[in-house]
Design a protein around this motif. Structure first.
Motif, mmCIF file in Angstrom:
data_model
loop_
_atom_site.group_PDB
_atom_site.id
_atom_site.type_symbol
_atom_site.label_atom_id
_atom_site.label_comp_id
_atom_site.label_asym_id
_atom_site.label_seq_id
_atom_site.Cartn_x
_atom_site.Cartn_y
_atom_site.Cartn_z
ATOM 1 N N GLN A 92 -59.867 35.143 7.693
ATOM 2 C CA GLN A 92 -58.808 35.121 7.310
ATOM 3 C C GLN A 92 -59.116 34.070 6.238
ATOM 4 O OE1 GLN A 92 -57.722 32.546 10.891
ATOM 5 N NE2 GLN A 92 -56.202 34.474 12.015
ATOM 6 N N ALA A 93 -57.122 34.046 5.414
ATOM 7 C CA ALA A 93 -57.443 32.901 3.762
ATOM 8 C C ALA A 93 -56.400 32.117 5.482
ATOM 9 C CB ALA A 93 -56.759 33.928 3.259
ATOM 10 N N ASP A 94 -56.753 30.515 5.308
ATOM 11 C CA ASP A 94 -55.727 29.090 5.703
ATOM 12 C C ASP A 94 -55.117 29.008 4.211
ATOM 13 O OD1 ASP A 94 -54.865 27.257 6.489
ATOM 14 O OD2 ASP A 94 -57.033 26.927 7.859
ATOM 15 N N LEU A 95 -54.277 29.017 4.402
ATOM 16 C CA LEU A 95 -53.268 28.215 3.009
ATOM 17 C C LEU A 95 -52.378 27.069 3.573
ATOM 18 C CD1 LEU A 95 -52.818 31.877 1.272
ATOM 19 C CD2 LEU A 95 -55.050 30.180 1.049
ATOM 20 N N GLY A 96 -52.617 25.932 4.269
ATOM 21 C CA GLY A 96 -51.894 25.208 4.721
ATOM 22 C C GLY A 96 -51.997 24.109 3.798
ATOM 23 N N LEU A 97 -50.963 23.041 4.328
ATOM 24 C CA LEU A 97 -50.719 21.440 3.453
ATOM 25 C C LEU A 97 -52.191 21.181 2.433
ATOM 26 C CD1 LEU A 97 -48.591 19.704 1.952
ATOM 27 C CD2 LEU A 97 -48.157 18.878 4.020
ATOM 28 N N THR A 98 -52.526 20.988 3.274
ATOM 29 C CA THR A 98 -53.593 20.339 2.882
ATOM 30 C C THR A 98 -55.520 20.974 3.011
ATOM 31 O OG1 THR A 98 -54.608 19.857 5.362
ATOM 32 C CG2 THR A 98 -53.243 17.836 4.504
ATOM 33 N N VAL A 99 -55.431 22.167 3.188
ATOM 34 C CA VAL A 99 -56.364 23.154 2.598
ATOM 35 C C VAL A 99 -56.493 24.485 2.480
ATOM 36 C CG1 VAL A 99 -56.514 24.293 5.379
ATOM 37 C CG2 VAL A 99 -58.092 23.375 4.182
ATOM 38 N N VAL A 100 -57.202 24.539 1.832
ATOM 39 C CA VAL A 100 -57.557 26.623 1.249
ATOM 40 C C VAL A 100 -58.397 26.676 1.767
ATOM 41 C CG1 VAL A 100 -57.546 27.361 -0.500
ATOM 42 C CG2 VAL A 100 -55.756 25.776 -0.784
ATOM 43 N N ALA A 101 -59.070 27.487 2.142
ATOM 44 C CA ALA A 101 -60.190 28.135 3.414
ATOM 45 C C ALA A 101 -59.740 29.278 3.993
ATOM 46 C CB ALA A 101 -60.055 27.455 4.689
ATOM 47 N N ILE A 102 -61.376 29.665 3.602
ATOM 48 C CA ILE A 102 -61.893 31.204 4.372
ATOM 49 C C ILE A 102 -62.273 30.930 5.824
ATOM 50 C CG2 ILE A 102 -63.150 33.238 4.137
ATOM 51 C CD1 ILE A 102 -61.057 32.676 2.151
ATOM 52 N N GLY A 103 -61.902 31.478 7.085
ATOM 53 C CA GLY A 103 -61.916 31.635 8.197
ATOM 54 C C GLY A 103 -62.302 33.334 8.796
ATOM 55 N N TYR A 104 -63.314 32.705 10.241
ATOM 56 C CA TYR A 104 -63.534 34.252 10.867
ATOM 57 C C TYR A 104 -62.772 33.677 12.139
ATOM 58 C CZ TYR A 104 -65.598 37.643 13.762
ATOM 59 O OH TYR A 104 -65.550 38.206 15.126
ATOM 60 N N GLU A 105 -61.751 35.105 12.771
ATOM 61 C CA GLU A 105 -62.240 34.313 14.126
ATOM 62 C C GLU A 105 -62.082 35.602 15.048
ATOM 63 O OE1 GLU A 105 -57.100 32.874 14.336
ATOM 64 O OE2 GLU A 105 -57.437 35.245 15.177
#
Length: 189
Positions: A49-62
């Motif tokens: 996943q690419a998390d592109l929220g208000l406070t974060v830009v992150a790469i994740g595994y779900e």
């Protein structure tokens, strides 16, 4: 009596033939993992996943842990660039990680979802005189939203919610609730 018996046998034979035909169609349309081409998967699947929220830009595994529940770990960059606009805290940037369990209303992982989260980041910021300070930021909150299936493997989650942001970096600080915006692009493995 004999007529009723024949009717029952004919009905049973038709139902059996219909279900075996349906099974053959399913097998012809499915890959080894049981996913049906052209239709959403029947169950949650692991995702990058690419998390592109208000406070974060992150790469994740779900990873799924139950029929309606998955848990994600992520690492990325964090920032509070928007807090000074509202006089709610200082602008800091940093790197860190987080964890996010997500409950889905549907077993497919598409549709309505609720996702609480917590993130911990090492941050740095500058005061007005240009002096740099290091510290810690913690953000936690909850999202509710909708997961869209863009393709068989590509998902888009869009949601909103509330979060609490805490920053301690010398004279730079924040301790405030704020709105939360969720935008996650996921690729099903």
């Amino acid at each position: 009596m004999a007529m009723k018996m024949w009717v029952v046998l004919v009905v049973v034979a038709c139902v059996g033939a219909g279900s075996s035909a349906a099974e053959r169609r399913h097998n012809e349309m499915s890959d080894e993992g049981g996913r049906i081409y052209g239709k959403p998967q029947a169950h949650l699947a692991p995702q990058l996943q690419a998390d592109l929220g208000l406070t974060v830009v992150a790469i994740g595994y779900e990873h799924p842990i139950a029929d309606h529940l998955a848990i994600q770990i992520e690492a990325g960059i964090f920032g509070t660039y928007f807090l000074p606009w509202f006089d709610l805290g200082d602008d800091v940037k940093g790197i860190g990680g987080g964890v996010r369990p997500t409950w889905f209303a549907r077993e497919s992982g598409r549709g309505f979802y609720v996702a609480p989260y917590v993130r911990v980041e090492g941050v740095r910021g500058e005061t007005a005189d240009g002096e740099s300070h290091d510290g810690l930021a913690i953000a936690g909150g909850v999202f509710a939203g909708w997961a869209f299936g863009l393709t068989e493997r590509l998902d888009l989650r869009v949601g909103g919610g509330a979060q609490y942001i805490y920053v301690d970096a010398g004279p730079l600080s924040a301790s405030t609730p704020f709105v939360a915006i969720d935008l996650v692009v996921g690729y099903r493995l």
